[in-house]
Design a protein around this motif. Structure first.
Motif, mmCIF file in Angstrom:
data_model
loop_
_atom_site.group_PDB
_atom_site.id
_atom_site.type_symbol
_atom_site.label_atom_id
_atom_site.label_comp_id
_atom_site.label_asym_id
_atom_site.label_seq_id
_atom_site.Cartn_x
_atom_site.Cartn_y
_atom_site.Cartn_z
ATOM 1 N N GLU A 347 1.043 -0.581 0.348
ATOM 2 C CA GLU A 347 -0.248 -0.016 0.233
ATOM 3 C C GLU A 347 0.903 1.237 0.381
ATOM 4 O OE1 GLU A 347 -3.685 2.077 2.797
ATOM 5 O OE2 GLU A 347 -2.844 0.073 2.789
ATOM 6 N N ARG A 380 -5.240 -5.682 -6.590
ATOM 7 C CA ARG A 380 -4.701 -4.205 -5.986
ATOM 8 C C ARG A 380 -5.014 -3.093 -6.778
ATOM 9 N NH1 ARG A 380 0.071 -3.923 -4.682
ATOM 10 N NH2 ARG A 380 -0.668 -2.089 -3.169
ATOM 11 N N ARG A 383 -8.751 -1.462 -7.748
ATOM 12 C CA ARG A 383 -9.525 -2.421 -6.608
ATOM 13 C C ARG A 383 -10.737 -2.386 -6.983
ATOM 14 N NH1 ARG A 383 -7.714 -1.218 -0.574
ATOM 15 N NH2 ARG A 383 -9.559 -2.236 0.661
#
Length: 693
Positions: A347, A380, A383
């Motif tokens: 992240e 990811r 998303r």
């Protein structure tokens, strides 16, 4: 191209394990042969991080060959002034790993020289030692600094110092990472570095020890609590010594309560508060070697808290003093911590940019691990929002925690929120970021019923019947997808395939150019990924349907990075056999060629001729598909289902699926024997399918 990347921690406790784990995960998506190496391991040769990496990833060398020397060996050589011999031994061991790997991640040493030098004297020596090794290995360096207790300006200054200190030692630095940055520290100022600077915030689930780690450090006896209870994160400690109301005021989420075993009032009160949802504890520690009264234990057991209970011989004061110094470590026994660490890394670090600066060429060969990790990475990137109808299932809850921590998807779990939260507390999983909806009481139920009744009115479905139908979690979840309230759905952990996909056939329907919805399995073999279709949905497709299945399967393969070369399977290769089944496959092959002349397709063809180059050279020489097929289309469900299960069991292949294809929006089914990993993979696939629409 960097053959090797060296993770160097500047000072103790910087958390370079998180960075090393993230780098190995990143490189495992790029190369098929990856190595890990530690120059030094503890005196007994037992290093939890190295054990984790060598067991989690298919590295080129086992643990025993993935380190240089033990700390005891290093200290003895240093004490004798034999520094060059120490370096030589480590480099020789490293070269053996590098020889077999396309890329190596080196986890820098935590070397402390003999003689007990103070930390301020050790850090420069540590830095020079690691810089020297990185140079000898030909590694680029990623230094890791600690953000603990620092503000943004201080972190930027530390990053500059780390960069220039290593460059002055002739190391090639490609990025700097600040780890364990306190909550509330804003974006870092420009540090004036020619390389990227990334910061990873302090994550309690990574930094906090588990109950099992606390038990081991305190030499405690585990009285009750299984693996899940011992895996809970200990975020705080509370000493139970006051009256019940006072202690209840001080209990916090994730707290481990430490109290003498004879304080039945506190044990009952804390357990009841946890069971009622007032607070989510991590466990109970009984001091003074005093077990709880059996009558009290029976009451606590009836509360079904899911908490571990430990007993230690020390008193509460010495227990809390010892517990406060316990540090968390990434290891094979902490799977939730691993996912939290990877989530924090992915992240906050620009992995695409990091891959660019490392300049690692992607392998043309796709291994199972590369495929699975690529799923997570792609999901990811774009998303999406998924709905999971089976919100109280343990595997779904554990998978949800992983999906949320890794940032794979936003989630809605269906079911009674009170029951879902109770189960999550029992299991010690964190799903706070998920939306919880009870179909029976949702304000969407009326609208869904009207929509479903309209869709099915030709089938005689009344509004009253529709109101009952959409209460079913699979119908409710499918309606969420159809109405754009979710991008995809994953179900089937405790529902049949029919119960999962029937609502999709009724509500979502197929795309315009496909006559039949179908499914594929991604078969992850030791050295490649194959696509099998259809092994789960259509019992006996006709030629036109079989052609549709082949075309859908080819599109699915291409969407997931597999070059489609389609084999239309039969018991006959070419014109070697005859019969209605062979004719059906031949007709389907002709339809595929007519509709997609650019698509390599061969059929009828036998399985061995499709995948074995030696057999193909004999049976179909010169074919663009024979011997190298990637998409294998079975003539019927009986053949396909049995074949995928036979390959799965006899070849130890991982079967990911069934993955539905041909629907307007993605809905995917799980096996009722699905593992948490299976659910995570399927969810990632569903998110990727949704992003492609």
């Amino acid at each position: 191209m960097a053959r090797s990347v060296y993770v160097a921690g500047l000072g103790p406790g910087v958390g370079k394990g998180t960075v090393a784990l993230g780098l190995v995960e990143l490189l495992s998506r790029q190369v098929a042969r990856i190595g890990v190496f530690r120059p030094l391991v503890s005196g007994d040769g037992d290093d939890p991080l190295l054990t984790l990496l060598t067991k989690r990833y298919p590295v080129v060398a086992p643990y025993a060959e993935s380190y240089g020397v033990t700390m005891a060996e290093a200290s003895a050589l240093v004490a004798d002034g034999r520094w060059e011999e120490l370096i030589s031994r480590i480099v020789e061991r490293y070269r053996e790993v590098e020889r077999h790997a396309a890329s190596v991640v080196v986890i820098g040493s935590d070397f402390v020289a003999a003689g007990g030098a103070k930390e301020r004297d050790e850090i420069p020596r540590e830095l020079g030692f690691n810089a020297r090794l990185a140079t000898e290995f030909g590694s680029v360096v990623v230094p890791v600094i600690s953000g603990d207790g620092r503000g943004a300006e201080s972190i930027a200054a530390a990053a500059r110092s780390a960069y220039h200190s290593l460059v002055d030692l002739d190391a090639t630095v490609v990025a700097v990472i600040a780890n364990r940055v306190p909550e509330g520290v804003g974006p870092l100022p420009d540090a004036g570095l020619p390389v990227p600077l990334w910061s990873i915030p302090s994550v309690a689930a990574v930094a906090a020890p588990t109950v099992a780690e606390v038990a081991a450090a305190l030499d405690a006896t585990v009285v009750s609590g299984g693996e899940g209870a011992l895996d809970r994160d200990v975020l705080d400690y509370v000493v139970g010594a006051a009256h019940v109301p006072v202690v209840l005021d001080h209990l916090t989420d994730g707290a481990l309560m430490i109290t003498p075993g004879d304080r039945a009032d506190l044990l009952l009160a804390a357990s009841a508060a946890h069971a009622a949802g007032n607070v989510t504890l991590s466990g109970l520690v009984l001091t003074l070697g005093e077990p709880a009264d059996p009558r009290v234990v029976r009451v606590i057991e009836r509360l079904n808290t899911g908490l571990a209970m430990l007993i230690v011989d020390a008193d509460s004061y010495h227990t809390i003093a010892a517990a406060s110094h316990i540090q968390a470590r990434l290891g094979t026994s902490t799977p939730r911590k691993i996912e939290a660490a990877l989530g924090a890394f992915e992240e906050n670090v620009d992995t695409a940019e990091l891959a660019r600066v490392l300049d690692v060429a992607r392998s043309s060969r796709v291994t199972p691990l590369m495929f699975e990790n690529d799923l997570i990475d792609r999901a990811r990137t774009e998303r999406r929002h998924l709905v999971l109808p089976e919100g109280t299932d343990e595997r779904i809850l554990r998978a949800s925690e992983t999906l949320l921590r890794r940032g794979v998807a936003d989630l809605t779990l269906l079911g009674d929120p009170t029951e879902i939260n109770r189960r999550a507390r029992e299991l010690g999983v964190e799903i706070g970021a998920a939306q919880l909806i009870d179909p029976a009481h949702s304000p969407w139920r009326d609208d869904f019923a009207e929509r479903y009744a309209e869709l099915r009115k030709k089938r005689g479905v009344s509004l009253d019947l529709a109101y009952d139908v959409v209460r079913d979690v699979n119908y409710f979840g499918t309606m969420m997808v159809a109405e754009g309230l979710a991008d995809g759905m994953v179900s089937g952990a405790n529902h049949t395939t029919a119960a999962t996909i029937r609502p999709a056939f009724e509500i979502i329907k197929t795309v315009p150019d496909v006559s039949v919805a179908s499914s594929v399995f991604f078969m992850l073999l030791a050295d490649r990924v194959l696509v099998y279709g259809d092994c789960a949905v259509n019992p006996d497709p006709d030629a036109a349907q079989l052609a549709d299945i082949a075309l859908s399967s080819a599109r699915t393969a291409a969407a997931f990075g597999i070059e489609p070369r389609v084999a239309m399977l039969s018991y006959s290769t070419g014109s070697s056999g005859a019969g209605a089944d062979v004719e059906k496959v031949a007709a389907a092959t002709a339809l595929v060629r007519e509709r997609r002349p650019d698509l390599p397709v061969e059929g009828p063809i036998q399985y061995d001729a499709a995948v074995d180059p030696a057999v193909a050279a004999t049976k179909l020489p010169g074919s663009a598909v024979a011997g190298q097929a990637t998409v294998l289309i079975f003539p019927d469900l009986n053949t396909g289902n049995n074949t995928y299960k036979a390959v799965q069991r006899s070849a130890n292949a991982v079967a990911v699926g069934p993955v539905m294809q041909g629907l307007r929006r993605p809905v995917n089914d799980l096996s009722r024997g699905a593992t948490v990993k299976d659910i995570v993979n399927t969810a990632a696939i569903t998110a990727i399918q949704a992003a492609a629409l």
